[in-house]
Design an enzyme around this catalytic site. Structure first.
Site, PDB file in Angstrom:
ATOM      1  N   GLU A  68       0.825  -1.204   0.000  1.00 29.00           N
ATOM      2  CA  GLU A  68       0.000   0.000   0.000  1.00 29.00           C
ATOM      3  C   GLU A  68       0.862   1.257   0.000  1.00 29.00           C
ATOM      4  OE1 GLU A  68      -2.290  -3.132   2.466  1.00 29.00           O
ATOM      5  OE2 GLU A  68      -0.209  -2.557   2.143  1.00 29.00           O
ATOM      6  N   CYS A  99       0.010   1.042   7.138  1.00 27.50           N
ATOM      7  CA  CYS A  99      -0.607   1.281   5.835  1.00 27.50           C
ATOM      8  C   CYS A  99      -1.934   2.014   5.977  1.00 27.50           C
ATOM      9  CB  CYS A  99      -0.780  -0.032   5.089  1.00 27.50           C
ATOM     10  SG  CYS A  99       0.805  -0.765   4.606  1.00 27.50           S
TER      11      CYS A  99
END
Length: 169
Positions: A68, A99
């Site tokens: 991510e 993330c």
């Protein structure tokens, strides 16, 4: 950071399986190729993939190189901005705490994930410890967390507040 997204577009929040399949394919290929862990992500804007990323923690020796975060970095570089408002992320697994924070900081409009945090934990990627640590008082964390030179450190924030050319984020 103050952010609350109104989910007015219910069609947008249904997600697109094609984009999720791309994230999953990135994750699987990443493992098969030996480049990194089983995580992939794509960032979508206006119905098209803007950027993608795969976990490269071990290949880059960067503990922040989660799929991510890599995808966010790639999308921001492509757009020339730190804000991904108007974009959504499709990630092969429920985001870890780092993330998730990066997704909020980048102002993505939606998160679609495949595998759950529990499934990741069963494969050896357990983030429960991190969630627990964040909730603890500083003096109870497993890594000593000590406030030092607070009276001097505040000068940076004072300078920021006084800086006329600042770009708030």
């Amino acid at each position: 950071m103050k952010q609350r997204i109104e989910h007015k577009d219910t069609q947008l929040m249904q997600g697109n399986p094609d984009f999720m399949q791309q994230a999953i394919a990135l994750a699987t290929e990443n493992v098969i190729s030996g480049r990194g862990g089983p995580f992939g992500a794509v960032i979508v804007r206006d119905g098209a993939v803007l950027a993608s990323g795969a976990n490269c923690v071990t290949s880059s020796n960067d503990p922040t190189a989660h799929a991510e975060v890599v995808a966010i970095r790639n999308a921001c570089a492509k757009l020339g901005t730190f804000s991904l408002t108007g974009c959504q992320i499709y990630t092969s697994c429920e985001p870890c705490p780092m993330c998730l924070a990066a997704i909020y900081w980048s102002r993505l409009d939606g998160i679609f994930y495949g595998s759950t945090a529990e499934e990741a934990a069963a494969a050896g990627f357990d983030d429960a410890f991190l969630y627990d640590e964040v909730a603890l008082p500083h003096d109870q964390r497993s890594i000593p967390t000590i406030n030092l030179l607070r009276d001097q450190a505040i000068s940076s924030f004072n300078a920021w507040r006084a800086y006329a050319g600042r770009i708030d984020y």
